[in-house]
Design a protein around this motif. Structure first.
Motif, PDB file in Angstrom:
ATOM      1  N   ALA A   2     122.912  76.471 -86.923  1.00 21.26           N
ATOM      2  CA  ALA A   2     121.720  75.709 -86.554  1.00 21.26           C
ATOM      3  C   ALA A   2     120.508  76.118 -87.365  1.00 21.26           C
ATOM      4  O   ALA A   2     119.515  75.396 -87.417  1.00 21.26           O
ATOM      5  N   GLN A  17     127.780  73.730 -80.521  1.00 22.56           N
ATOM      6  CA  GLN A  17     126.837  72.881 -79.803  1.00 22.56           C
ATOM      7  C   GLN A  17     125.402  73.268 -80.135  1.00 22.56           C
ATOM      8  O   GLN A  17     125.130  74.248 -80.828  1.00 22.56           O
ATOM      9  N   ASN A  18     124.467  72.457 -79.634  1.00 20.92           N
ATOM     10  CA  ASN A  18     123.045  72.710 -79.843  1.00 20.92           C
ATOM     11  C   ASN A  18     122.680  74.103 -79.343  1.00 20.92           C
ATOM     12  O   ASN A  18     123.141  74.537 -78.292  1.00 20.92           O
ATOM     13  N   THR A  47     115.256  71.248 -76.957  1.00 21.28           N
ATOM     14  CA  THR A  47     116.669  71.402 -76.588  1.00 21.28           C
ATOM     15  C   THR A  47     117.547  70.323 -77.214  1.00 21.28           C
ATOM     16  O   THR A  47     118.763  70.360 -77.081  1.00 21.28           O
ATOM     17  N   LYS A  48     116.925  69.363 -77.895  1.00 23.20           N
ATOM     18  CA  LYS A  48     117.678  68.284 -78.538  1.00 23.20           C
ATOM     19  C   LYS A  48     117.492  68.247 -80.048  1.00 23.20           C
ATOM     20  O   LYS A  48     118.384  67.841 -80.788  1.00 23.20           O
ATOM     21  N   HIS A  49     116.312  68.630 -80.489  1.00 23.33           N
ATOM     22  CA  HIS A  49     115.995  68.619 -81.918  1.00 23.33           C
ATOM     23  C   HIS A  49     115.556  70.027 -82.303  1.00 23.33           C
ATOM     24  O   HIS A  49     114.502  70.488 -81.881  1.00 23.33           O
ATOM     25  N   PHE A  50     116.398  70.718 -83.074  1.00 21.73           N
ATOM     26  CA  PHE A  50     116.182  72.149 -83.272  1.00 21.73           C
ATOM     27  C   PHE A  50     115.076  72.482 -84.266  1.00 21.73           C
ATOM     28  O   PHE A  50     114.315  73.419 -84.091  1.00 21.73           O
ATOM     29  N   ASN A 105     121.105  65.652 -88.475  1.00 22.21           N
ATOM     30  CA  ASN A 105     122.501  65.921 -88.148  1.00 22.21           C
ATOM     31  C   ASN A 105     123.453  65.531 -89.266  1.00 22.21           C
ATOM     32  O   ASN A 105     124.669  65.545 -89.091  1.00 22.21           O
TER      33      ASN A 105
END
Length: 901
Positions: free
Chosen positions: A325, A375-376, A479-482, A740
């Motif tokens: 990530a 995962q995220n 929590t969705k877009h790092f 992504n």
């Protein structure tokens, strides 16, 4: 000096032959007796000064005579006569009286010269035995005093509590323990052997300690270097288990060694392995293999496959640089792409070693050639929204400045800190609300997936006088877009870079065109905003000495303007630097940058606070119009330098850090002069024109002075607005990027058609967000004014200044250019009773006001904001231009000639 070092006396006669005959005067090794002392007639003058063969022979003779005397001497006293006090047997070379011995014969009494300082084998062996004995005693005592740690009872990490700038709690997170201890049988054997193969291949047979590794660690600490972790799995387990004492000292290291020895002796290997994998830190706040399995794959540890095991083994080397990530907030080099490459390489190496050491079959290994899907990284709901970005920003500030803050990544993992940030909760919420308002009204990925998908925004707000970061917008949800879009995006800033060119021309001036062409001239002339430059489209760019600039292939540079339009009156299209900034004319500022010198333009940007690593190459003319990609935080901070009359302060996010022992760190505001006050104030005055009646009119704040600049990049791939009041500087960015995307060469996507507009400009959505945010952020604060600038510099290229007008060059440019190429169509966005486009707003009505050229005015309120000539007023409905023609009639609409840039 010892007697045996004294020069022997000269014999009184006879020499060696006399010595053999036993003549009294020839006694070797002793001084001749005084005349008449022994009844010897050896007092002839001719015998004086005779040598006995040199000093060495004299000493040897003295030794022989003295040893002979000692052997013949009676037990009750000394012999008299020739062997007595005055005889030849009385040697003078002895260094110690008989019967007096030293415990340690050093320096050695019976040796001479350098031989005295060479220790005997008895002394060396004795000292060695004593040293070893002491070590054994110390080791025995140390071994007896330490106990075997139990990982289940080790100290637990504590929360770090983050506070808003007003002292209220933001979130308690960052150091909480995410650990679940599992049994050895529940740990896959592939996980155990992945760690063994990569870190300690002799684990199952070794004693638990690595002497060479210990020696390196001790030596490193002794000379003040970085400490080293345990080299064996046993040592690493001990280090993890001793969380109650993480001090990096020699005493702590020795204690760790004794514990490791005891663990290696008394604890079975399976228990050591389970203890290590249950206590190791895998990143993402996960301690132990079970927590790591959930954090990365959302499965139990017992269900891990060999590829996932090898992947997690890589995380043990430091998740900052191996987590796919990315962790750019902790280190700019820890990008997602770089981390994926490192993680894949480490994973493949581990799998290869598992095969090599017989822990995995080649056929099974062949199944795992790519990174497993993870995962995220954000699973803590308390870090949702903007809070996760804020926490990351504060953590990265502490870690990246650990030499000042005294807080490291390891410290934060253990927790227990109270971290007081600079973030203003009201401003953070206002910035997020402003972005969401624009998104909701205009960005519809479900309706226009081809144009509106992957649209992202970033933003940051910095206090000019202190550098305190008051608000950021990092993305839709942490929590969705790092990736934090306020801190790092890679989006070029376009024409928002032009103020640094203008500042350079006022700080250093343009070079003398008559100076030496090969090395530049020392003669410079400070430029005034009244200096005239060409606004011609496809302008042939020259070096400061008027030679045509060409690249390494000999190609000339023809600089295009927005929409392939020339600005100014033909044939020279001259406009002054204020107008060129007001309407973002690329050709004028590219040529100005060449005249000043791109090295000075670069230095101007660095002085303002941009980072060297974010700047593009300054070897090309386009450098002056924003091919660089600094963050929103840094752009807001750099514009804050102008707002602060040339005093630059670095942006920061933490005011104070406390622990149970008291205050650990307190930020001190430090500023330095980037520009003189008058240079900065003149730049501000020019940028006010951009907002008052240029491309940035959407950013106007009623009752407040605002300065700023729009920016759009080549291919319409990013758009910016950066502006400020005396109290607050804010940067807003917009771009399209699929975070992504799996391809390694991710590129920014074009924004033609995005948001229902033909083209996106800094004057459209970014400036609207700026307006809405700043209106809320400055609510209740006084409306301050900027310092009035004093006249500066010389008006370069003087000639009568023409009234700007449009001259369109319809043919497309094929020359290299990073300038924007927007259409001049207006894409309205309703705000109350106004209709706003990227150049300004028109009042509502039934008339057909001039849009983006000399259109016929209708019956109504005509004339668009932002497009008058400097001398045109807004009182006559039949006049050309006008900020707002408030009358009915057939007037010509306001002329718009400004590329947004």
């Amino acid at each position: 000096m010892s007697e045996h070092r004294r020069k022997p006396p000269q014999p009184q006669g006879g020499g060696r032959a006399a010595a053999r005959r036993g003549q009294p005067g020839s006694s070797p090794g002793r001084r001749a007796a005084p005349r008449g002392a022994s009844g010897s007639p050896a007092d002839s003058p001719g015998d004086e000064g005779r040598s006995l063969g040199g000093r060495a022979e004299a000493r040897r003779a003295a030794q022989r005579s003295s040893s002979g005397r000692r052997r013949a001497e009676p037990a009750g006293g000394r012999r008299s006569g020739p062997g007595g006090p005055s005889g030849p047997g009385r040697g003078r070379g002895r260094t110690a009286p008989p019967g007096k011995k030293r415990i340690i014969d050093y320096p050695r009494a019976d040796k001479y010269g350098w031989h005295r300082w060479v220790p005997s084998w008895r002394l060396v062996s004795g000292m060695f035995i004593g040293f070893v004995g002491c070590l054994v005693a110390v080791a025995g005592i140390g071994y007896a005093m330490v106990g075997v740690p139990d990982v289940a009872k080790t100290a637990q990490a504590q929360n770090n509590v983050y506070y808003w700038s007003d002292g209220s709690v933001m979130v308690a997170t960052g150091g909480e323990t995410n650990r679940q201890i599992i049994n050895y049988e529940d740990i896959p054997k592939e996980m155990r052997y992945a760690v063994i193969s990569q870190e300690n291949k002799t684990f199952e047979t070794d004693s638990g300690v690595d002497p060479s590794g210990i020696a390196r660690a001790v030596f490193n600490m002794a000379r003040g270097g970085q400490t080293q972790g345990g080299s064996t799995i046993t040592q690493q387990y001990v280090k993890n288990a001793m969380l109650d004492d993480q001090s990096q000292t020699l005493s702590r290291k020795f204690k760790e060694i004794f514990v490791a020895i005891k663990v290696g002796t008394e604890v079975p290997k399976p228990k050591i392995m389970a203890g290590y994998l249950n206590s190791a830190y895998f990143g993402r706040g996960a301690y132990g293999i079970q927590a790591a399995s959930r954090a990365y794959f959302n499965i139990d540890a017992k269900d891990l496959n060999p590829g996932q095991c090898a992947f997690l083994a890589a995380m043990l080397k430091g998740a900052t640089y191996y987590d796919p990530a990315g962790a750019t907030s902790l280190d700019p080099n820890a990008t997602a792409e770089a981390n994926k490459k490192r993680a894949l390489g480490q994973m493949q190496d581990t799998l290869d070693k598992m095969v090599k050491y017989g822990h995995l079959s080649a056929a099974e290994r062949a199944k795992y050639t790519t990174l497993p899907h993870s995962q995220n990284p954000r699973s803590n709901s308390r870090l949702s929204g903007q809070v996760g970005y804020l926490v990351d920003l504060a953590k990265s500030y502490l870690i990246n400045n650990s030499d000042k803050t005294h807080v490291t990544a390891d410290d934060l993992q253990k927790g227990g800190y109270r971290i007081h940030t600079t973030f203003d909760k009201k401003k953070v919420n206002a910035l997020e609300a402003a972005v969401k308002k624009v998104q909701k009204a205009n960005i519809k990925p479900d309706v226009r997936p081809k144009y509106d998908k992957y649209v992202q925004f970033g933003g940051a707000s910095v206090e000019p006088k202190t550098g305190a970061i008051r608000a950021i917008y990092g993305g839709e949800d942490a929590t969705k877009h790092f990736t934090d879009n306020a801190d790092s995006t890679g989006a070029q800033v376009g024409s928002t870079f032009k103020p640094f060119v203008l500042a350079a021309s006022m700080k250093w001036g343009v070079r003398d065109p008559h100076g030496p062409a090969d090395q530049g001239s020392d003669e410079r002339t400070i430029a005034s905003p009244k200096s005239l430059y060409s606004g011609k489209n496809k302008l042939k760019i020259e070096n400061y000495d008027h030679t045509v600039w060409t690249d390494k292939d000999g190609k000339e540079w023809l600089q295009t303007n927005d929409g392939d339009e020339s600005v100014g009156d033909a044939p020279d299209y001259k406009i002054d630097l204020r107008e060129a900034m007001q309407f973002s004319v690329n050709s004028a500022y590219v040529q100005l940058g060449m005249d000043v010198g791109l090295d000075k333009v670069e230095q101007s940007a660095l002085d303002a606070g941009l980072l060297k690593g974010s700047l593009a190459s300054s070897n090309y003319p386009s450098f002056s119009i924003g091919t660089s990609d600094p963050s929103a935080i840094r752009m807001a901070g750099a514009y804050g330098t102008f707002a602060n009359s040339g005093q630059q302060t670095d942006p920061y996010s933490v005011d104070k850090v406390e622990s149970k022992d008291g205050v650990v760190y307190t930020h001190e505001v430090k500023s330095k002069e980037a520009y003189s006050a008058n240079v900065a104030n003149n730049v501000t005055d020019v940028l006010r024109t951009v907002v008052d009646k240029g491309t940035g009119t959407n950013a106007r704040l009623p009752g407040r002075e605002v300065a700023g600049k729009t920016g759009t990049t080549d291919g319409n791939k990013s758009a910016w607005f950066v502006g400020y009041t005396p109290q607050l500087s804010t940067a807003i960015s917009m771009f399209r990027l699929d975070d992504n995307a799996n391809n390694k060469n991710r590129t920014f996507l074009e924004m033609y058609g995005t948001g229902g507009q033909k083209q996106i400009h800094g004057a459209s959505f970014p400036s609207e967000i700026f307006h809405d945010y700043m209106t809320q952020a400055l609510q209740g604060q006084p409306a301050l004014t900027f310092p009035a600038p004093e006249p500066i510099g010389v008006a370069l290229n003087p000639e009568p200044s023409p009234t700007p007008s449009l001259s369109t060059s319809p043919s497309p440019s094929t020359s290299p250019s990073t300038s924007p190429s927007p259409s001049n169509s207006v894409s309205p966005s309703p705000t109350n009773s106004q209709t706003c486009g990227f150049f300004g707003c028109t009042d509502g009505g039934n008339g057909n006001g001039g849009d983006n050229g000399n259109g016929a005015g209708g019956n109504g309120t005509g004339g668009m904001d932002g497009g008058p000539t400097p001398s045109t007023t807004a009182t006559d409905p039949n006049a050309d231009g006008g900020t707002r023609g408030n009358g009915n009639g057939n007037g010509n609409g306001g002329t718009i000639w400004g590329p947004t840039g």
